[in-house]
Design an enzyme around this catalytic site. Sequence first.
Site, PDB file in Angstrom:
ATOM      1  N   CYS A   1      -2.424 -10.615  -9.094  1.00  0.00           N
ATOM      2  CA  CYS A   1      -2.550  -9.604 -10.149  1.00  0.00           C
ATOM      3  C   CYS A   1      -1.324  -8.696 -10.178  1.00  0.00           C
ATOM      4  O   CYS A   1      -0.739  -8.409  -9.134  1.00  0.00           O
ATOM      5  CB  CYS A   1      -3.801  -8.762  -9.921  1.00  0.00           C
ATOM      6  SG  CYS A   1      -5.311  -9.727 -10.008  1.00  0.00           S
TER       7      CYS A   1
ATOM      8  N   ARG B   1       4.722  -5.109  -5.646  1.00  0.00           N
ATOM      9  CA  ARG B   1       3.880  -5.482  -4.495  1.00  0.00           C
ATOM     10  C   ARG B   1       4.785  -6.076  -3.414  1.00  0.00           C
ATOM     11  O   ARG B   1       4.852  -7.296  -3.230  1.00  0.00           O
ATOM     12  CB  ARG B   1       2.785  -6.476  -4.908  1.00  0.00           C
ATOM     13  CG  ARG B   1       1.774  -5.870  -5.850  1.00  0.00           C
ATOM     14  CD  ARG B   1       0.676  -6.845  -6.242  1.00  0.00           C
ATOM     15  NE  ARG B   1      -0.371  -6.983  -5.240  1.00  0.00           N
ATOM     16  CZ  ARG B   1      -1.466  -7.722  -5.394  1.00  0.00           C
ATOM     17  NH1 ARG B   1      -1.654  -8.397  -6.512  1.00  0.00           N
ATOM     18  NH2 ARG B   1      -2.365  -7.806  -4.437  1.00  0.00           N
TER      19      ARG B   1
ATOM     20  N   LYS C   1     -14.275 -13.593  -1.805  1.00  0.00           N
ATOM     21  CA  LYS C   1     -13.007 -14.233  -2.211  1.00  0.00           C
ATOM     22  C   LYS C   1     -11.890 -13.903  -1.226  1.00  0.00           C
ATOM     23  O   LYS C   1     -11.192 -14.791  -0.745  1.00  0.00           O
ATOM     24  CB  LYS C   1     -12.623 -13.771  -3.616  1.00  0.00           C
ATOM     25  CG  LYS C   1     -11.182 -14.046  -3.966  1.00  0.00           C
ATOM     26  CD  LYS C   1     -10.765 -13.289  -5.202  1.00  0.00           C
ATOM     27  CE  LYS C   1      -9.281 -13.343  -5.451  1.00  0.00           C
ATOM     28  NZ  LYS C   1      -8.493 -12.342  -4.717  1.00  0.00           N
ATOM     29  N   ASN C   2     -11.715 -12.613  -0.923  1.00  0.00           N
ATOM     30  CA  ASN C   2     -10.554 -12.225  -0.128  1.00  0.00           C
ATOM     31  C   ASN C   2     -10.670 -12.650   1.338  1.00  0.00           C
ATOM     32  O   ASN C   2      -9.661 -12.713   2.038  1.00  0.00           O
ATOM     33  CB  ASN C   2     -10.277 -10.728  -0.259  1.00  0.00           C
ATOM     34  CG  ASN C   2      -9.640 -10.398  -1.598  1.00  0.00           C
ATOM     35  OD1 ASN C   2      -9.216 -11.306  -2.324  1.00  0.00           O
ATOM     36  ND2 ASN C   2      -9.595  -9.119  -1.940  1.00  0.00           N
TER      37      ASN C   2
ATOM     38  N   ARG D   1     -10.543 -16.525 -11.530  1.00  0.00           N
ATOM     39  CA  ARG D   1      -9.845 -16.636 -10.244  1.00  0.00           C
ATOM     40  C   ARG D   1     -10.716 -16.070  -9.128  1.00  0.00           C
ATOM     41  O   ARG D   1     -10.556 -16.433  -7.970  1.00  0.00           O
ATOM     42  CB  ARG D   1      -8.533 -15.828 -10.280  1.00  0.00           C
ATOM     43  CG  ARG D   1      -7.373 -16.542 -10.927  1.00  0.00           C
ATOM     44  CD  ARG D   1      -6.084 -15.766 -10.684  1.00  0.00           C
ATOM     45  NE  ARG D   1      -6.062 -15.249  -9.350  1.00  0.00           N
ATOM     46  CZ  ARG D   1      -5.758 -13.989  -9.012  1.00  0.00           C
ATOM     47  NH1 ARG D   1      -5.406 -13.132  -9.921  1.00  0.00           N
ATOM     48  NH2 ARG D   1      -5.796 -13.609  -7.757  1.00  0.00           N
TER      49      ARG D   1
HETATM   50  C1  UD1 Z   1      -5.273  -7.208  -0.943  1.00  0.00           C
HETATM   51  C2  UD1 Z   1      -6.288  -7.866  -1.848  1.00  0.00           C
HETATM   52  C3  UD1 Z   1      -6.410  -7.103  -3.148  1.00  0.00           C
HETATM   53  C4  UD1 Z   1      -6.681  -5.636  -2.886  1.00  0.00           C
HETATM   54  C5  UD1 Z   1      -5.707  -5.048  -1.873  1.00  0.00           C
HETATM   55  C6  UD1 Z   1      -6.088  -3.648  -1.424  1.00  0.00           C
HETATM   56  C7  UD1 Z   1      -6.243 -10.171  -1.201  1.00  0.00           C
HETATM   57  C8  UD1 Z   1      -5.821 -11.556  -1.533  1.00  0.00           C
HETATM   58  N1  UD1 Z   1      -5.882  -9.228  -2.071  1.00  0.00           N
HETATM   59  O1  UD1 Z   1      -4.021  -7.253  -1.629  1.00  0.00           O
HETATM   60  O2  UD1 Z   1      -7.474  -7.681  -3.900  1.00  0.00           O
HETATM   61  O3  UD1 Z   1      -6.563  -4.918  -4.088  1.00  0.00           O
HETATM   62  O4  UD1 Z   1      -5.659  -5.871  -0.693  1.00  0.00           O
HETATM   63  O5  UD1 Z   1      -7.371  -3.619  -0.918  1.00  0.00           O
HETATM   64  O6  UD1 Z   1      -6.880  -9.930  -0.197  1.00  0.00           O
HETATM   65  N2  UD1 Z   1       2.535  -2.821   0.723  1.00  0.00           N
HETATM   66  C9  UD1 Z   1       3.837  -2.578   1.093  1.00  0.00           C
HETATM   67  N3  UD1 Z   1       4.474  -3.527   1.842  1.00  0.00           N
HETATM   68  C10 UD1 Z   1       3.865  -4.675   2.256  1.00  0.00           C
HETATM   69  C11 UD1 Z   1       2.523  -4.897   1.883  1.00  0.00           C
HETATM   70  C12 UD1 Z   1       1.883  -3.951   1.113  1.00  0.00           C
HETATM   71  O7  UD1 Z   1       4.431  -1.554   0.741  1.00  0.00           O
HETATM   72  O8  UD1 Z   1       4.499  -5.482   2.943  1.00  0.00           O
HETATM   73  C13 UD1 Z   1       1.818  -1.804  -0.072  1.00  0.00           C
HETATM   74  C14 UD1 Z   1       1.368  -2.329  -1.437  1.00  0.00           C
HETATM   75  O9  UD1 Z   1       2.390  -2.249  -2.401  1.00  0.00           O
HETATM   76  C15 UD1 Z   1       0.208  -1.427  -1.746  1.00  0.00           C
HETATM   77  C16 UD1 Z   1      -0.402  -1.159  -0.350  1.00  0.00           C
HETATM   78  O10 UD1 Z   1       0.615  -1.493   0.595  1.00  0.00           O
HETATM   79  O11 UD1 Z   1       0.662  -0.219  -2.274  1.00  0.00           O
HETATM   80  C17 UD1 Z   1      -1.635  -1.982  -0.027  1.00  0.00           C
HETATM   81  O12 UD1 Z   1      -1.393  -3.345  -0.326  1.00  0.00           O
HETATM   82  P1  UD1 Z   1      -2.134  -4.505   0.469  1.00  0.00           P
HETATM   83  O13 UD1 Z   1      -3.290  -3.939   1.217  1.00  0.00           O
HETATM   84  O14 UD1 Z   1      -1.118  -5.275   1.212  1.00  0.00           O
HETATM   85  O15 UD1 Z   1      -2.696  -5.403  -0.715  1.00  0.00           O
HETATM   86  P2  UD1 Z   1      -2.685  -6.978  -0.808  1.00  0.00           P
HETATM   87  O16 UD1 Z   1      -2.826  -7.582   0.531  1.00  0.00           O
HETATM   88  O17 UD1 Z   1      -1.547  -7.390  -1.696  1.00  0.00           O
END
Ligand code: UD1
Length: 422
Positions: A117, A122, A22-23, A401
Amino acid sequence: MDKFIIKGNTPLRGTVSINGAKNAAVAILPATALIKGKCRIDNIPNISDIKRCCEILELLGAKVNFITPNEVEIDSTNVEEKEIPLDLTKKFRASYYFIGALLSRFGKASVGFPGGCNFGSRPIDQHIKGFETLGATVNCEGGMIYATSENGLEGNSVYLDVVSVGATINIMLSAVLVPGVTTIENAAKEPHIVDLANFLNTMGANIKGAGTDIIKITGVEELRGNASYSIVPDQIEAGTFMIAAAASRGDVTITNCITKHLDPISAKLVEMGVNIEESEDGDEIRVWSDERTTKGNIKTLPYPGFPTDMQPQVAVLLSVSQGTSYLTEGVFDSRFQYTEELKKMGAKIRIEGKTACIEGVETLNGCQVTATDLRAGAALIIAGICADGETELYGIEHVERGYEKIAERFNSLGAKIERVSE
Ligand code: UD1
């Protein structure tokens, strides 16, 4: 409103094949907007997040033609920069990848805020920092993210403050067609990041280092496409079936997976007394358990650590294991909402900050529960399969989803899950 009725106490036995990730798919579909031409993608999971990505591609002017439910041909020759409204973007997280793709191709993007989610806050500050480092101006107002580049973008070096999957992917997308060299340091290393880089390179991009913490993108003039690509098997889907096999004390062979990607999960399961056998080719894994598993101490971390997307599922296994386990969330601020539902089924869980202290019980008991997010839903299905009695699971749209035909596939292994409309 549909729900699943799960009759419990059904050890899972048999073979299940894993779908495309999915991701990876939700990053690769927005990436097709970069291509001035056609491409063909197979091993796409048939899930609602993919349908939503395709709706956005069509809004932008792409021709999206499904040859089978798992293979699509996309022609993005006539894609234009158009505003993508909040109504479409708020339904899933990966909608924000259209910012990177449109910014790279047109130097401009107007995209609604993403949904996905609810794991607490986030932020997307690291994505924005990346776009700004390449020379974009980014404004957020009225639920929209506006990125523009008056004087054109230029390759540059971005150091991520946190290891972020989303920011790594979005900056990679934004840099593909930008002159010069962009370097992402402290990049995420998940298998779907490597898969996106492989896809883009197959279409004509020049990306090196994906899978390490430094990714180098040398801008190319255009992506021509005219190529086919097959999406990597889903690490989390395979992990979900592994945990279900162990928690139900069953015996399941999982095919079409990459066992290397499952190492962080396999290592923990072995520590807890689960039997695991991998095929020599590294594409099949057998997971079986005859006895009650023992406690485990687990902390979720970015890849190659134990995946946060497996945290709810493994909490179910720990809930029925012998002894007291500690499960720490190392990626998100808040990802324990689902434990309230597990507690209704008899799990003994206490949350202390970012750690769940789980005292194993002999058995869970079926009752009415609600999925609060995608992986929580998968965990509650596993709980229902293991529990005594009947579980009524609401909120199954969250599960759908991200998992294709989840009830049918568990049922093919001996589960008794019925979908009922209310
Ligand atoms: C993606 C995945 C999700 C998974 C997560 C971690 C997709 C669509 N979703 O989510 O299923 O649980 O990776 O493996 O691929 N953060 C910041 N600033 C930013 C971006 C992130 O502080 O600009 C923080 C987030 O709050 C979190 C951490 O970084 O604490 C990791 O988040 P991130 O790896 O970005 O997760 P997603 O990409 O949202």
